[in-house]
Scaffold this motif. Sequence first.
Motif, short mmCIF file in Angstrom:
data_model
loop_
_atom_site.label_atom_id
_atom_site.label_comp_id
_atom_site.label_asym_id
_atom_site.label_seq_id
_atom_site.Cartn_x
_atom_site.Cartn_y
_atom_site.Cartn_z
N ARG A 137 0.34 6.61 -6.97
CA ARG A 137 -0.99 7.04 -7.40
C ARG A 137 -1.20 8.52 -7.12
O ARG A 137 -0.96 8.97 -6.00
N LYS A 138 -1.64 9.28 -8.13
CA LYS A 138 -1.85 10.71 -7.95
C LYS A 138 -3.33 11.07 -7.94
O LYS A 138 -4.14 10.46 -8.64
N ALA A 139 -3.66 12.07 -7.12
CA ALA A 139 -5.01 12.62 -7.07
C ALA A 139 -4.89 14.11 -6.73
O ALA A 139 -4.07 14.49 -5.89
N PHE A 140 -5.68 14.93 -7.39
CA PHE A 140 -5.65 16.38 -7.17
C PHE A 140 -4.22 16.93 -7.30
O PHE A 140 -3.79 17.80 -6.54
N PRO A 186 0.80 12.99 -5.19
CA PRO A 186 0.67 11.58 -4.78
C PRO A 186 -0.30 11.45 -3.61
O PRO A 186 -0.35 12.32 -2.73
N VAL A 187 -1.06 10.37 -3.60
CA VAL A 187 -2.01 10.11 -2.51
C VAL A 187 -1.29 10.04 -1.16
O VAL A 187 -1.87 10.36 -0.12
N SER A 188 -0.01 9.68 -1.18
CA SER A 188 0.77 9.58 0.06
C SER A 188 0.97 10.93 0.74
O SER A 188 1.35 10.98 1.92
N PHE A 209 -1.67 9.42 8.19
CA PHE A 209 -2.08 9.00 9.53
C PHE A 209 -2.51 7.53 9.54
O PHE A 209 -2.18 6.78 10.47
N LYS A 210 -3.26 7.12 8.51
CA LYS A 210 -3.70 5.71 8.43
C LYS A 210 -2.49 4.78 8.35
O LYS A 210 -2.43 3.75 9.03
N LEU A 211 -1.52 5.14 7.52
CA LEU A 211 -0.33 4.30 7.36
C LEU A 211 0.52 4.28 8.63
O LEU A 211 1.06 3.24 9.00
N THR A 228 0.82 -1.21 0.00
CA THR A 228 0.00 0.00 0.00
C THR A 228 0.85 1.26 0.00
O THR A 228 0.52 2.24 -0.68
N ILE A 229 1.96 1.25 0.73
CA ILE A 229 2.88 2.38 0.70
C ILE A 229 3.37 2.61 -0.73
O ILE A 229 3.39 3.75 -1.23
N ASP A 230 3.76 1.53 -1.39
CA ASP A 230 4.23 1.64 -2.77
C ASP A 230 3.14 2.21 -3.68
O ASP A 230 3.40 3.05 -4.56
N TYR A 231 1.90 1.76 -3.45
CA TYR A 231 0.79 2.20 -4.31
C TYR A 231 0.48 3.68 -4.11
O TYR A 231 0.36 4.44 -5.08
N VAL A 232 0.36 4.13 -2.85
CA VAL A 232 -0.05 5.53 -2.62
C VAL A 232 1.05 6.52 -3.02
O VAL A 232 0.76 7.68 -3.30
N LYS A 233 2.27 6.07 -3.07
CA LYS A 233 3.35 6.93 -3.55
C LYS A 233 3.27 7.13 -5.07
O LYS A 233 3.66 8.19 -5.59
#
Length: 381
Positions: A270-273, A276-278, A285-287, A263-268
Amino acid sequence: MKHPYLTDDHQMFRQALRKFLDKEAYPHFDQWEKDRMITREFWTKMGEQGFLCPDVEEAYGGSGVDWGFSVVINEELEKVGTSMIGIGLHNDVVVPYLTAFATKEQKERWLPKCVTGETITALAMTEPGTGSDLANIRTTAIKDGDHYVLNGQKTFITNGIHSDLVVVACKTDPKAEPKHKGVSLIVVERGIEGFSRGRKLDKVGLHSQDTAELIFEDCRVPKENLLGEEGKGFLYMMDKLQQERLLVAIGAQVAAEDMLQTTIDYVKSRKAFGQPVSKFQNTQFKLVEMATEIEMGRTFLDQLIARHMAGEDVVTEVSMAKWKLTEMAKDTASSCMQLHGGYGYMEEYKIARRYRDIPVSAIYAGTNEIMKTIIAKNMGL
């Protein structure tokens, strides 16, 4: 700081196993999941490389090493996928019944092929109407001359289809009081008349792990296949459940660690707005919360494994680890899927399979509710 049980030899062994799995497991795992079965060829390759039953004595084909090597095997197999649990069950649950309670003749007959992978084992406790209440199993084995006549049905049996050697919990004295004193263990071999497989069960997860029903109809088993003494089966099972539950805790811990890193690899990436989502505080906080829980779990688990290897009675702590780490892994799976967004619900992403596979860890080897009952009893409540 010195590790509580791993040495340089264990780390070298881990590297060799990873190299083997990179070639023989990871490229084939998706196909095994689709086929709903791990191939027997993989089992024999594991045996050829010394990755089955490493703690079995050299006299019977094993390496005679400490249980830390088995921990390494279970951790690396869990990283491939939870459906690999049948190998851990063979290595560290069923075969230890043979090493602990079998006669010399039985060991010579059965153990070498367990080490090579030619013989795959299973443990048949659970019945359609009996799970954790093992004293009330209904499968019977009545002595008739030189044989026991076995009748009954077992379900949810890991390695049920592949198994060549099945340790069956049964009642050799159905009228015994208290009931647990009538329970014995009998080893049933593939091909014995009256022994058949029922359905290969279609599960929510663990797709390539073969789970099946086993049926015994006037199955005549030689009396030489009695494991240990008559009437001691319940005590034998209680003796071995500590290691089985510890295995489940190990699997849950490794699954959580793997889900977090995925999940760390994914959110780094994946982009939104526009970022990166990370970078979003909620994601961080969730991570952080998950990472903290997982790190605490690893610390508890490692010292517990070391104490188990030292021969300590850690039933209470193992019960704690089994329920706590499996619940932690379930929570991790849910949070990690959420952080993947819609893609987390797609089969092509590993988190989807983890989400399916992890819930059963809170059920098998004794439900988490049973774990809490054991802890409460041992606390004097």
